[in-house]
Design an enzyme around this catalytic site. Structure first.
Site, PDB file in Angstrom:
ATOM      1  N   TYR A   1      66.236  58.936  33.297  1.00  0.00           N
ATOM      2  CA  TYR A   1      65.163  58.099  33.860  1.00  0.00           C
ATOM      3  C   TYR A   1      64.792  58.536  35.277  1.00  0.00           C
ATOM      4  O   TYR A   1      63.764  58.134  35.796  1.00  0.00           O
ATOM      5  CB  TYR A   1      65.561  56.616  33.931  1.00  0.00           C
ATOM      6  CG  TYR A   1      65.931  55.947  32.643  1.00  0.00           C
ATOM      7  CD1 TYR A   1      65.693  56.553  31.410  1.00  0.00           C
ATOM      8  CD2 TYR A   1      66.516  54.685  32.649  1.00  0.00           C
ATOM      9  CE1 TYR A   1      66.051  55.922  30.236  1.00  0.00           C
ATOM     10  CE2 TYR A   1      66.870  54.050  31.479  1.00  0.00           C
ATOM     11  CZ  TYR A   1      66.644  54.677  30.274  1.00  0.00           C
ATOM     12  OH  TYR A   1      67.005  54.042  29.122  1.00  0.00           O
TER      13      TYR A   1
ATOM     14  N   HIS B   1      73.974  58.479  25.767  1.00  0.00           N
ATOM     15  CA  HIS B   1      72.602  57.961  25.581  1.00  0.00           C
ATOM     16  C   HIS B   1      72.140  58.051  24.122  1.00  0.00           C
ATOM     17  O   HIS B   1      71.537  57.121  23.588  1.00  0.00           O
ATOM     18  CB  HIS B   1      71.650  58.736  26.488  1.00  0.00           C
ATOM     19  CG  HIS B   1      70.395  58.000  26.817  1.00  0.00           C
ATOM     20  ND1 HIS B   1      69.725  58.199  27.994  1.00  0.00           N
ATOM     21  CD2 HIS B   1      69.679  57.082  26.139  1.00  0.00           C
ATOM     22  CE1 HIS B   1      68.649  57.423  28.017  1.00  0.00           C
ATOM     23  NE2 HIS B   1      68.599  56.743  26.900  1.00  0.00           N
TER      24      HIS B   1
HETATM   25  N1  LIG Z   1      69.125  53.519  25.391  1.00  0.00           N
HETATM   26  C1  LIG Z   1      67.895  53.927  25.133  1.00  0.00           C
HETATM   27  O1  LIG Z   1      67.668  54.899  24.394  1.00  0.00           O
HETATM   28  C2  LIG Z   1      66.743  53.174  25.733  1.00  0.00           C
HETATM   29  C3  LIG Z   1      65.437  53.381  25.261  1.00  0.00           C
HETATM   30  C4  LIG Z   1      64.395  52.660  25.853  1.00  0.00           C
HETATM   31  C5  LIG Z   1      64.663  51.769  26.872  1.00  0.00           C
HETATM   32  N2  LIG Z   1      65.940  51.599  27.343  1.00  0.00           N
HETATM   33  C6  LIG Z   1      66.256  50.656  28.452  1.00  0.00           C
HETATM   34  O2  LIG Z   1      65.732  49.407  28.095  1.00  0.00           O
HETATM   35  C7  LIG Z   1      64.876  48.933  29.144  1.00  0.00           C
HETATM   36  C8  LIG Z   1      63.781  48.081  28.551  1.00  0.00           C
HETATM   37  O3  LIG Z   1      63.003  48.840  27.645  1.00  0.00           O
HETATM   38  P1  LIG Z   1      61.470  49.176  27.899  1.00  0.00           P
HETATM   39  O4  LIG Z   1      61.262  49.193  29.351  1.00  0.00           O
HETATM   40  O5  LIG Z   1      61.118  50.407  27.175  1.00  0.00           O
HETATM   41  O6  LIG Z   1      60.732  47.970  27.172  1.00  0.00           O
HETATM   42  P2  LIG Z   1      60.572  46.389  27.441  1.00  0.00           P
HETATM   43  O7  LIG Z   1      61.487  45.903  28.514  1.00  0.00           O
HETATM   44  O8  LIG Z   1      60.610  45.745  26.097  1.00  0.00           O
HETATM   45  O9  LIG Z   1      59.079  46.305  27.958  1.00  0.00           O
HETATM   46  C9  LIG Z   1      58.708  46.732  29.225  1.00  0.00           C
HETATM   47  C10 LIG Z   1      57.184  46.778  29.248  1.00  0.00           C
HETATM   48  O10 LIG Z   1      56.653  45.482  28.998  1.00  0.00           O
HETATM   49  C11 LIG Z   1      55.853  45.047  30.079  1.00  0.00           C
HETATM   50  N3  LIG Z   1      56.310  43.676  30.430  1.00  0.00           N
HETATM   51  C12 LIG Z   1      57.423  43.316  31.084  1.00  0.00           C
HETATM   52  N4  LIG Z   1      57.527  41.986  31.188  1.00  0.00           N
HETATM   53  C13 LIG Z   1      56.437  41.484  30.581  1.00  0.00           C
HETATM   54  C14 LIG Z   1      55.962  40.181  30.366  1.00  0.00           C
HETATM   55  N5  LIG Z   1      56.648  39.118  30.807  1.00  0.00           N
HETATM   56  N6  LIG Z   1      54.783  40.031  29.701  1.00  0.00           N
HETATM   57  C15 LIG Z   1      54.082  41.102  29.250  1.00  0.00           C
HETATM   58  N7  LIG Z   1      54.486  42.373  29.423  1.00  0.00           N
HETATM   59  C16 LIG Z   1      55.655  42.569  30.083  1.00  0.00           C
HETATM   60  C17 LIG Z   1      56.093  46.005  31.219  1.00  0.00           C
HETATM   61  O11 LIG Z   1      54.875  46.324  31.866  1.00  0.00           O
HETATM   62  P3  LIG Z   1      54.649  45.947  33.436  1.00  0.00           P
HETATM   63  O12 LIG Z   1      55.574  46.852  34.221  1.00  0.00           O
HETATM   64  O13 LIG Z   1      53.201  46.234  33.634  1.00  0.00           O
HETATM   65  O14 LIG Z   1      55.015  44.493  33.577  1.00  0.00           O
HETATM   66  C18 LIG Z   1      56.634  47.236  30.545  1.00  0.00           C
HETATM   67  O15 LIG Z   1      55.564  48.123  30.234  1.00  0.00           O
HETATM   68  C19 LIG Z   1      64.396  50.224  29.830  1.00  0.00           C
HETATM   69  O16 LIG Z   1      63.883  49.971  31.107  1.00  0.00           O
HETATM   70  C20 LIG Z   1      65.661  51.027  29.812  1.00  0.00           C
HETATM   71  O17 LIG Z   1      66.507  50.617  30.870  1.00  0.00           O
HETATM   72  C21 LIG Z   1      66.976  52.275  26.762  1.00  0.00           C
END
Ligand SMILES: NC(=O)c1ccc[n+]([C@@H]2O[C@H](COP(=O)([O-])OP(=O)(O)OC[C@H]3O[C@@H](n4cnc5c(N)ncnc54)[C@H](OP(=O)(O)O)[C@@H]3O)[C@@H](O)[C@H]2O)c1
Length: 276
Positions: free
Chosen positions: A49, A107
């Protein structure tokens, strides 16, 4: 905090963490700092990241004690070969400016299974033995991978498996296997990247609670004893997502959300595992 009922307190993990994918640069530091000020005590980063430096910087600015914040990082698939994992984790600790992290995850299993699981899981155990990480775990591991990792780790518990989980991709088989085997589950994409908006069932429940659909999804995950790590770059969303901790859903509401599974996976690289 959640843990697996048969493991001691050192396995407790704050149930609502802050994801840091996309939280790069000064804006990223500001968002992570706001998350810490809001009350998040679990920060999820990864070598790929490029946010480890930002996480460490925000933590230092927060004034919190080290034992107040749970840090997870993840070993990139580039660092799984023999001899590569430990130096890469030491680089991560340098970026974070920490002596050790709380949880280190593999990961992804090696792309296209190009390496046996034992090659990288043995190095993870060594990182634990050297004190570079308090707990060890995995991410995007299937049941078959978990069994292979367990065979290598023996008495050292797999503390956590992090994988995609939200109302549209519920991964029931894997969740059940993990919880039955004392492996805590972290849901990534816990709010399906904002795609839950407009779902009639979720909107109805949200309306009853004066909440957002994202808060309802997070509350559903946490009420199932799972860990969730939403992220946002927006202050209002960082705060409102955190407030999901206060929501209590009824058994009927929990069941209604459990009926929304569509098997809709967002993260599915061609080199990834054969999912359960
Ligand atoms: N282990 C893995 O392979 C893996 C893969 C993917 C992700 N991850 C981890 O999981 C975390 C979360 O996943 P993610 O970031 O992909 O997805 P997520 O948390 O499901 O969604 C984040 C997205 O949703 C928007 N958002 C956030 N809060 C919101 C709300 N209350 N209402 C509407 N939209 C909202 C954000 O945009 P804005 O910034 O514009 O609010 C952002 O684009 C990552 O940050 C990472 O740490 C791990």
């Amino acid at each position: 905090m959640v843990s697996n009922k048969n493991l001691p307190d050192q396995y407790l993990i704050p149930q609502l963490g802050f994801g840091t994918f996309g939280r790069n640069g000064p804006e990223g530091v500001a968002a992570i700092l706001l998350a810490l000020d809001t009350g998040y005590r679990h920060i999820d980063t990864a070598q790929t990241y490029d946010t480890e430096r930002e996480c460490g910087e925000a933590f230092r600015q927060s004034g919190l004690r080290r034992d107040e914040v749970f840090f997870t990082t993840k070993i990139s698939t580039d660092n799984l070969d023999r001899g590569k994992l430990l130096p890469s984790l030491r680089r991560s600790l340098d970026e974070l400016k920490l002596d050790r992290v709380d949880l280190t995850l593999i990961h992804w299993p090696a792309p296209n299974e190009r390496l046996p699981v034992a090659v990288y899981v043995e190095q993870l155990a060594e990182a634990h033995q050297l004190g570079l990480t308090r707990l060890v775990g995995v991410s995007n591991f299937t049941i078959a991978h978990l069994k292979q990792a367990k065979a290598v780790l023996g008495d050292l518990p797999i503390a956590n498996n992090q994988f995609e989980m939200n109302p549209y991709l519920q991964n029931d088989k894997l969740v059940t296997y993990c919880l039955n085997n004392d492996i805590s589950v972290t849901c990534y994409l816990p709010i399906a990247r904002g795609r839950l908006v407009g779902n009639a069932i979720l909107e109805g429940i949200a309306q009853r609670h004066g909440a957002t659909v994202e808060q309802i999804a997070l509350a559903w995950e946490m009420q199932r004893e799972l860990i969730a790590i939403p992220t946002s770059g927006r202050a209002d969303r960082i705060r409102s997502n955190y407030a999901a901790l206060k929501i209590e859903l009824s058994a009927d509401e929990m069941a209604a959300i459990s009926g929304l599974d569509r098997g809709q996976r967002e993260i599915n690289p061609g080199w990834g595992p054969k999912w359960d």
